[in-house]
Motif scaffolding. Sequence first.
Motif, PDB file in Angstrom:
ATOM      1  N   HIS A  71     -61.919 -22.867  22.564  1.00 28.30           N
ATOM      2  CA  HIS A  71     -62.758 -21.712  22.884  1.00 28.30           C
ATOM      3  C   HIS A  71     -62.318 -20.884  24.072  1.00 28.30           C
ATOM      4  CE1 HIS A  71     -65.023 -23.392  26.345  1.00 28.30           C
ATOM      5  NE2 HIS A  71     -64.962 -24.534  25.709  1.00 28.30           N
ATOM      6  N   LEU A  72     -61.399 -21.346  24.921  1.00 27.26           N
ATOM      7  CA  LEU A  72     -60.986 -20.517  26.041  1.00 27.26           C
ATOM      8  C   LEU A  72     -59.546 -20.842  26.428  1.00 27.26           C
ATOM      9  CD1 LEU A  72     -61.985 -18.428  28.161  1.00 27.26           C
ATOM     10  CD2 LEU A  72     -62.449 -20.349  29.674  1.00 27.26           C
ATOM     11  N   LEU A  73     -58.724 -19.796  26.586  1.00 28.95           N
ATOM     12  CA  LEU A  73     -57.330 -19.966  27.006  1.00 28.95           C
ATOM     13  C   LEU A  73     -57.028 -18.947  28.092  1.00 28.95           C
ATOM     14  CD1 LEU A  73     -54.532 -21.276  26.627  1.00 28.95           C
ATOM     15  CD2 LEU A  73     -54.074 -19.550  24.866  1.00 28.95           C
ATOM     16  N   LYS A  74     -56.527 -19.426  29.236  1.00 28.58           N
ATOM     17  CA  LYS A  74     -56.209 -18.534  30.358  1.00 28.58           C
ATOM     18  C   LYS A  74     -54.778 -18.780  30.820  1.00 28.58           C
ATOM     19  CE  LYS A  74     -57.696 -17.048  34.962  1.00 28.58           C
ATOM     20  NZ  LYS A  74     -58.687 -17.208  36.051  1.00 28.58           N
ATOM     21  N   ALA A  75     -54.028 -17.672  30.982  1.00 28.49           N
ATOM     22  CA  ALA A  75     -52.657 -17.740  31.476  1.00 28.49           C
ATOM     23  C   ALA A  75     -52.662 -17.515  32.987  1.00 28.49           C
ATOM     24  CB  ALA A  75     -51.798 -16.690  30.789  1.00 28.49           C
ATOM     25  N   VAL A  76     -52.537 -18.588  33.764  1.00 28.65           N
ATOM     26  CA  VAL A  76     -52.499 -18.467  35.221  1.00 28.65           C
ATOM     27  C   VAL A  76     -51.104 -18.061  35.670  1.00 28.65           C
ATOM     28  CG1 VAL A  76     -52.863 -19.659  37.413  1.00 28.65           C
ATOM     29  CG2 VAL A  76     -54.325 -20.180  35.433  1.00 28.65           C
ATOM     30  N   ASN A  77     -50.078 -18.771  35.178  1.00 27.61           N
ATOM     31  CA  ASN A  77     -48.669 -18.426  35.391  1.00 27.61           C
ATOM     32  C   ASN A  77     -47.934 -18.514  34.075  1.00 27.61           C
ATOM     33  OD1 ASN A  77     -48.486 -17.898  38.221  1.00 27.61           O
ATOM     34  ND2 ASN A  77     -48.697 -20.103  38.602  1.00 27.61           N
ATOM     35  N   LEU A  78     -46.998 -17.599  33.833  1.00 23.99           N
ATOM     36  CA  LEU A  78     -46.267 -17.562  32.578  1.00 23.99           C
ATOM     37  C   LEU A  78     -44.990 -18.383  32.659  1.00 23.99           C
ATOM     38  CD1 LEU A  78     -46.504 -13.762  31.652  1.00 23.99           C
ATOM     39  CD2 LEU A  78     -48.040 -15.616  30.984  1.00 23.99           C
ATOM     40  N   GLU A  79     -44.522 -18.810  31.470  1.00 21.95           N
ATOM     41  CA  GLU A  79     -43.216 -19.446  31.405  1.00 21.95           C
ATOM     42  C   GLU A  79     -42.122 -18.389  31.406  1.00 21.95           C
ATOM     43  OE1 GLU A  79     -41.277 -23.067  28.927  1.00 21.95           O
ATOM     44  OE2 GLU A  79     -41.886 -21.345  27.762  1.00 21.95           O
ATOM     45  N   GLU A  80     -42.363 -17.264  30.750  1.00 22.72           N
ATOM     46  CA  GLU A  80     -41.373 -16.189  30.646  1.00 22.72           C
ATOM     47  C   GLU A  80     -41.685 -15.106  31.683  1.00 22.72           C
ATOM     48  OE1 GLU A  80     -38.736 -16.049  28.833  1.00 22.72           O
ATOM     49  OE2 GLU A  80     -39.042 -17.792  27.545  1.00 22.72           O
ATOM     50  N   THR A  81     -41.069 -15.204  32.865  1.00 19.45           N
ATOM     51  CA  THR A  81     -41.324 -14.201  33.903  1.00 19.45           C
ATOM     52  C   THR A  81     -40.473 -12.952  33.716  1.00 19.45           C
ATOM     53  OG1 THR A  81     -39.715 -15.309  35.336  1.00 19.45           O
ATOM     54  CG2 THR A  81     -42.039 -15.897  35.617  1.00 19.45           C
ATOM     55  N   VAL A  82     -39.392 -13.049  32.939  1.00 16.32           N
ATOM     56  CA  VAL A  82     -38.537 -11.885  32.705  1.00 16.32           C
ATOM     57  C   VAL A  82     -39.236 -10.887  31.795  1.00 16.32           C
ATOM     58  CG1 VAL A  82     -36.338 -11.064  31.790  1.00 16.32           C
ATOM     59  CG2 VAL A  82     -36.432 -13.218  33.086  1.00 16.32           C
ATOM     60  N   SER A  83     -39.717 -11.366  30.650  1.00 13.98           N
ATOM     61  CA  SER A  83     -40.409 -10.491  29.703  1.00 13.98           C
ATOM     62  C   SER A  83     -41.853 -10.217  30.130  1.00 13.98           C
ATOM     63  CB  SER A  83     -40.398 -11.108  28.304  1.00 13.98           C
ATOM     64  OG  SER A  83     -41.138 -12.320  28.296  1.00 13.98           O
ATOM     65  N   ARG A  84     -42.355 -11.022  31.069  1.00 12.99           N
ATOM     66  CA  ARG A  84     -43.723 -10.906  31.592  1.00 12.99           C
ATOM     67  C   ARG A  84     -44.786 -11.149  30.528  1.00 12.99           C
ATOM     68  NH1 ARG A  84     -43.569  -5.858  35.940  1.00 12.99           N
ATOM     69  NH2 ARG A  84     -41.918  -6.738  37.259  1.00 12.99           N
ATOM     70  N   ARG A  85     -44.432 -11.908  29.508  1.00 10.74           N
ATOM     71  CA  ARG A  85     -45.437 -12.325  28.531  1.00 10.74           C
ATOM     72  C   ARG A  85     -44.910 -13.548  27.783  1.00 10.74           C
ATOM     73  NH1 ARG A  85     -45.932  -8.413  23.218  1.00 10.74           N
ATOM     74  NH2 ARG A  85     -43.997  -9.070  22.185  1.00 10.74           N
ATOM     75  N   ASP A  86     -45.827 -14.390  27.355  1.00 13.69           N
ATOM     76  CA  ASP A  86     -45.512 -15.555  26.528  1.00 13.69           C
ATOM     77  C   ASP A  86     -46.079 -15.347  25.134  1.00 13.69           C
ATOM     78  OD1 ASP A  86     -44.217 -16.907  28.556  1.00 13.69           O
ATOM     79  OD2 ASP A  86     -45.914 -18.199  29.060  1.00 13.69           O
ATOM     80  N   GLU A  87     -45.334 -15.788  24.129  1.00  9.54           N
ATOM     81  CA  GLU A  87     -45.835 -15.808  22.757  1.00  9.54           C
ATOM     82  C   GLU A  87     -46.290 -17.239  22.481  1.00  9.54           C
ATOM     83  OE1 GLU A  87     -45.978 -13.322  20.600  1.00  9.54           O
ATOM     84  OE2 GLU A  87     -44.732 -11.752  21.507  1.00  9.54           O
ATOM     85  N   LEU A  88     -47.583 -17.396  22.192  1.00 11.42           N
ATOM     86  CA  LEU A  88     -48.159 -18.730  22.116  1.00 11.42           C
ATOM     87  C   LEU A  88     -48.663 -19.070  20.727  1.00 11.42           C
ATOM     88  CD1 LEU A  88     -50.296 -18.725  25.391  1.00 11.42           C
ATOM     89  CD2 LEU A  88     -47.957 -19.537  25.081  1.00 11.42           C
ATOM     90  N   MET A  89     -48.582 -20.353  20.404  1.00 10.76           N
ATOM     91  CA  MET A  89     -49.223 -20.885  19.202  1.00 10.76           C
ATOM     92  C   MET A  89     -49.843 -22.226  19.559  1.00 10.76           C
ATOM     93  SD  MET A  89     -46.146 -22.396  16.814  1.00 10.76           S
ATOM     94  CE  MET A  89     -47.291 -23.504  15.984  1.00 10.76           C
ATOM     95  N   MET A  90     -50.778 -22.644  18.737  1.00 13.91           N
ATOM     96  CA  MET A  90     -51.495 -23.886  18.971  1.00 13.91           C
ATOM     97  C   MET A  90     -51.646 -24.620  17.636  1.00 13.91           C
ATOM     98  SD  MET A  90     -55.358 -24.197  20.514  1.00 13.91           S
ATOM     99  CE  MET A  90     -55.029 -22.770  21.560  1.00 13.91           C
ATOM    100  N   ALA A  91     -51.521 -25.930  17.685  1.00 11.79           N
ATOM    101  CA  ALA A  91     -51.811 -26.763  16.516  1.00 11.79           C
ATOM    102  C   ALA A  91     -52.771 -27.859  16.957  1.00 11.79           C
ATOM    103  CB  ALA A  91     -50.539 -27.364  15.935  1.00 11.79           C
ATOM    104  N   TYR A  92     -53.715 -28.209  16.086  1.00 10.84           N
ATOM    105  CA  TYR A  92     -54.683 -29.235  16.447  1.00 10.84           C
ATOM    106  C   TYR A  92     -55.096 -30.014  15.212  1.00 10.84           C
ATOM    107  CZ  TYR A  92     -57.442 -24.920  15.607  1.00 10.84           C
ATOM    108  OH  TYR A  92     -57.941 -23.742  15.102  1.00 10.84           O
TER     109      TYR A  92
END
Length: 223
Positions: free
Chosen positions: A22-43
Amino acid sequence: MLSLVISGCSRQTALTAELTPHLLKAVNLEETVSRRDELMMAYSMTSFDAKNKPVSVVNGGWGVEPMQQGQQLDLRAAGSAKALPISLELPHNGRIVASLVLIEVDDYNRAKQMLDRVRQVHNIVSGPAALVITATEVLTPLKYIAAGLVASGISLKLVDQLDDDDLLGQSSVEIHEAELRQKKQRIVHVPTVFTGQNLRDAFEYHLDYDIVLKTVKIQPNRQ
């Protein structure tokens, strides 16, 4: 810390567990060059009976979504970022293992293809004959999810999909039917923090998910 609440359950009811990110927050990114992360989740959720034998498994997936530093997503809101729940019956005197992984995607097309396949079996329960795990086997959340996908007929190994992608974190929680009934517990709130280092980039993600227990009345057999 787990947050718990619930009404009592009669002997004529069964419990169904529903997992919802129910909640996802990006505090620090892995990709600082592109300044965005592409994320997926499996559960996934895997149930075991009173004799600790696997009973069934159900799977879910979310993504692929871009996130920027400081961004927060309500995963229950409508739209492309919504994470759909999965549910599974909790066996009498048994337990359920709920597992979740968060992945930063390098290959968007491959990740999208994998998620499309996961969505084909989303919230479809698979039986014990297809489960390739044993109750005594020590599994990580990632391995639980991979086993669940194989049990659902998806002929891929999630571990293999991570050759070029980055596992940001994994989380797992066990719920026991007898303990929940005794405590009259209805909700298990699971706050998680995923942190790590990739080369010079340090990442931090906060992810919350809930497991809600619902009662299902058992109707008497009619002759």
